[in-house]
Design a protein around this motif. Structure first.
Motif, short mmCIF file in Angstrom:
data_model
loop_
_atom_site.label_atom_id
_atom_site.label_comp_id
_atom_site.label_asym_id
_atom_site.label_seq_id
_atom_site.Cartn_x
_atom_site.Cartn_y
_atom_site.Cartn_z
N GLU A 141 36.11 26.79 24.58
CA GLU A 141 37.12 27.42 23.72
C GLU A 141 36.68 28.85 23.42
OE1 GLU A 141 39.99 26.01 22.46
OE2 GLU A 141 39.61 24.15 23.55
N ALA A 142 37.51 29.80 23.79
CA ALA A 142 37.24 31.21 23.53
C ALA A 142 38.57 31.94 23.45
CB ALA A 142 36.34 31.80 24.60
N SER A 143 39.37 31.58 22.48
CA SER A 143 40.71 32.15 22.37
C SER A 143 40.67 33.57 21.84
CB SER A 143 41.57 31.30 21.45
OG SER A 143 41.74 30.02 22.01
N MET A 144 41.27 34.45 22.58
CA MET A 144 41.43 35.83 22.17
C MET A 144 42.92 36.15 22.27
SD MET A 144 38.36 36.60 21.58
CE MET A 144 36.90 35.64 21.85
N PRO A 145 43.42 37.09 21.49
CA PRO A 145 44.86 37.36 21.48
C PRO A 145 45.34 38.18 22.68
CG PRO A 145 43.75 38.84 19.98
CD PRO A 145 42.70 37.90 20.53
N LEU A 146 45.04 37.71 23.88
CA LEU A 146 45.45 38.42 25.09
C LEU A 146 46.22 37.48 26.01
CD1 LEU A 146 42.21 40.38 25.98
CD2 LEU A 146 44.26 41.28 24.92
N LYS A 147 47.11 38.07 26.78
CA LYS A 147 47.90 37.31 27.73
C LYS A 147 47.72 37.91 29.11
CE LYS A 147 51.31 35.96 24.37
NZ LYS A 147 52.68 35.92 23.97
N PRO A 148 48.07 37.16 30.16
CA PRO A 148 48.05 37.75 31.50
C PRO A 148 48.82 39.07 31.51
CG PRO A 148 48.41 35.41 31.66
CD PRO A 148 48.48 35.75 30.19
N GLY A 149 48.29 40.01 32.25
CA GLY A 149 48.85 41.36 32.29
C GLY A 149 48.00 42.36 31.54
N ALA A 150 47.08 41.87 30.70
CA ALA A 150 46.17 42.77 29.97
C ALA A 150 45.25 43.45 30.98
CB ALA A 150 45.36 41.98 28.95
N SER A 151 44.86 44.67 30.67
CA SER A 151 43.98 45.42 31.57
C SER A 151 42.56 44.90 31.50
CB SER A 151 44.00 46.91 31.20
OG SER A 151 43.27 47.11 30.00
N ARG A 157 54.14 37.67 36.55
CA ARG A 157 55.26 37.59 37.49
C ARG A 157 55.85 38.95 37.85
NH1 ARG A 157 55.28 33.62 33.83
NH2 ARG A 157 55.50 31.50 34.57
N GLN A 158 55.85 39.88 36.90
CA GLN A 158 56.48 41.19 37.10
C GLN A 158 55.58 42.17 37.85
OE1 GLN A 158 55.95 39.71 34.10
NE2 GLN A 158 57.98 38.99 33.55
N ASP A 159 54.36 41.81 38.14
CA ASP A 159 53.42 42.72 38.80
C ASP A 159 53.93 43.08 40.19
OD1 ASP A 159 51.19 43.84 40.23
OD2 ASP A 159 49.86 42.93 38.76
N PRO A 160 54.13 44.37 40.48
CA PRO A 160 54.65 44.76 41.80
C PRO A 160 53.66 44.50 42.94
CG PRO A 160 54.07 46.70 40.50
CD PRO A 160 53.92 45.51 39.59
N GLN A 161 52.40 44.29 42.62
CA GLN A 161 51.37 44.02 43.65
C GLN A 161 51.03 42.54 43.79
OE1 GLN A 161 50.17 46.56 45.52
NE2 GLN A 161 51.60 47.87 44.41
N LYS A 162 51.81 41.65 43.16
CA LYS A 162 51.44 40.24 43.11
C LYS A 162 51.34 39.60 44.49
CE LYS A 162 56.14 38.57 42.34
NZ LYS A 162 57.04 37.96 41.37
N ALA A 163 52.23 39.92 45.41
CA ALA A 163 52.19 39.31 46.74
C ALA A 163 50.94 39.73 47.50
CB ALA A 163 53.44 39.67 47.53
#
Length: 181
Positions: free
Chosen positions: A40-50, A81-87
């Motif tokens: 458990e190491a919850s931080m207030p960040l979501k995917p997409g954070a730098s 999902r919105q990342d233009p480089q995801k593929a």
């Protein structure tokens, strides 16, 4: 929920075993030298954070883990999902690779599929938030972030050079079900 599918290399479409309980997953992987646990190491960040945002938010926890695992370098994978480089990123991660040293991988948010090719078996681990996996040096592996990725993971290495991996030249990853399958 995390899960583990174990495949024999001669039957990539049909797993020999599917596990969903952490204790069963951990004991199966421990038999091949891989450690899996929940941290458990919850931080207030979501995917997409730098990378800088993630390293700053996790600084205290990372310092403790780097001491515990004798690591000095961290790398972040943060894709939405919105990342233009995801593929392109997905294609690169699906390349089976090996490292000369251990990798400690922590899923901070979202999910991904980590596949380990050990001897005649592929261990496909659906990694979820709070999963920590220690991949031993030399283990061939690949990661699938899916067609519509949502993942934030942190990988720890002995040093910056240890993060470098070597392609096996195999296309084995494309033979197995991916994250979206």
């Amino acid at each position: 929920m995390s899960s583990l599918s174990v495949y024999h290399v001669s039957f990539p479409a049909q797993p020999n075993k599917v596990l969903t309980h952490l204790e069963d997953i951990a004991s199966t992987l421990a038999a091949v030298g891989v450690t899996v646990e929940r941290r458990e190491a919850s931080m207030p960040l979501k995917p997409g954070a730098s990378q800088d945002e993630v390293l700053a938010a996790y600084a205290v926890q990372l310092d403790a883990w780097m001491t515990e695992f004798a690591c000095a370098h961290a790398e972040v994978t943060s894709v939405v999902r919105q990342d233009p480089q995801k593929a392109e990123l997905r294609a690169a991660l699906l390349d089976e690779r090996r490292r000369d040293t251990e990798e400690v991988r922590y899923i901070a948010a979202g999910s991904s599929l980590l596949a380990l090719h050990i001897d005649d078996y592929v261990y496909a681990i659906r990694c979820e938030r709070h999963d920590l996996i220690r991949v031993p040096a030399g283990v061939a592996h690949w990661v699938d972030i899916g067609e519509e990725p949502h993942v934030l993971s942190i990988s720890l290495f002995k040093n910056r050079d240890a993060a470098a991996s070597h392609s096996s030249g195999s296309d084995i990853a494309r033979q197995y079900p991916g994250l979206d399958d």
